[in-house]
Design an enzyme around this catalytic site. Sequence first.
Site, PDB file in Angstrom:
ATOM      1  N   ASP A 104    -102.467  43.701 -22.975  1.00  7.27           N
ATOM      2  CA  ASP A 104    -102.553  45.103 -22.599  1.00  7.27           C
ATOM      3  C   ASP A 104    -101.106  45.568 -22.407  1.00  7.27           C
ATOM      4  O   ASP A 104    -100.195  44.746 -22.247  1.00  7.27           O
ATOM      5  CB  ASP A 104    -103.369  45.240 -21.313  1.00  7.27           C
ATOM      6  CG  ASP A 104    -103.361  46.649 -20.776  1.00  7.27           C
ATOM      7  OD1 ASP A 104    -103.677  47.572 -21.542  1.00  7.27           O
ATOM      8  OD2 ASP A 104    -103.016  46.824 -19.586  1.00  7.27           O
ATOM      9  N   ASP A 113     -99.497  48.773 -20.360  1.00  2.00           N
ATOM     10  CA  ASP A 113     -99.075  49.171 -19.019  1.00  2.00           C
ATOM     11  C   ASP A 113     -99.598  48.203 -17.967  1.00  2.00           C
ATOM     12  O   ASP A 113    -100.796  47.987 -17.857  1.00  2.00           O
ATOM     13  CB  ASP A 113     -99.591  50.577 -18.700  1.00  2.00           C
ATOM     14  CG  ASP A 113     -99.068  51.626 -19.666  1.00  2.00           C
ATOM     15  OD1 ASP A 113     -97.923  52.052 -19.496  1.00  2.00           O
ATOM     16  OD2 ASP A 113     -99.805  51.998 -20.595  1.00  2.00           O
ATOM     17  N   ASP A 145    -104.564  43.670 -17.008  1.00  5.42           N
ATOM     18  CA  ASP A 145    -104.514  43.884 -15.555  1.00  5.42           C
ATOM     19  C   ASP A 145    -105.609  44.829 -15.081  1.00  5.42           C
ATOM     20  O   ASP A 145    -105.511  45.407 -13.998  1.00  5.42           O
ATOM     21  CB  ASP A 145    -103.137  44.438 -15.153  1.00  5.42           C
ATOM     22  CG  ASP A 145    -102.934  45.887 -15.571  1.00  5.42           C
ATOM     23  OD1 ASP A 145    -103.353  46.239 -16.697  1.00  5.42           O
ATOM     24  OD2 ASP A 145    -102.380  46.667 -14.783  1.00  5.42           O
TER      25      ASP A 145
END
Length: 234
Positions: A22, A24, A181
């Site tokens: 991922d 960000d 995250d």
Amino acid sequence: MVSRSTERSNEQPGPPSTVLFDLDGTLLDTAPDFITCLNAQRERQNLPGLPPDMIRRSVSNGARAMVKLGFGLEPGHADYERTHGEFLDHYEAHLAVDSCLFPGMDALLSWLEARAIPWGIVTNKPERFTGPLLKGLELAHRCAVTICPDHVTNRKPHPESLLLAADRLGVDPRKGIYVGDHLRDIQAGREAGMFTVAARYGYIEEPEKLAEWQADLIVDDAAALLQWLQSRNA
């Protein structure tokens, strides 16, 4: 630190077919630029700045979450589209100013590259921002594949973007790893048949619920993930 959350019978020994990230809060720490942009927009409306940690926790939820956090606006409100557009324009002009790879991430990427293990990005961040951000941080030429919502019909947590990344790389997704995250990252990875890694260092709103995501692995930083990969592939 590395924590194993669940045991997977289909975990493959040896090097992974790919490691996908991922963007960000996982590969890049983009929160500083989001914090600057949101608080600058609040200042223009004569509002006090918000605490950086408050903004940081919401970054992975995108611009819609920023507008809700900063101004209490949601789609449908008369001022939402204007405020949302202003935020995106300001962020686009502020890309890659203070954003950077998370500590230890460059060493992890270099380790993968030295072993010809392709790494890539699967993000819900639009190409409008992703492409210039990677170019600004001199990562575009290193990344083997980048999949944004512009490239698929279904965003994460649907697995389409992960499967498309594996297809473009010509690898078996069941032998790949996805690192994220957010709960949607783990859900997408599992649905794609990939080994999932939760980045505890990322932008997690409720850290106490991280174990409930049922990721296959939880890591505290990029160095811990590198150490785990090295031991797995020894």
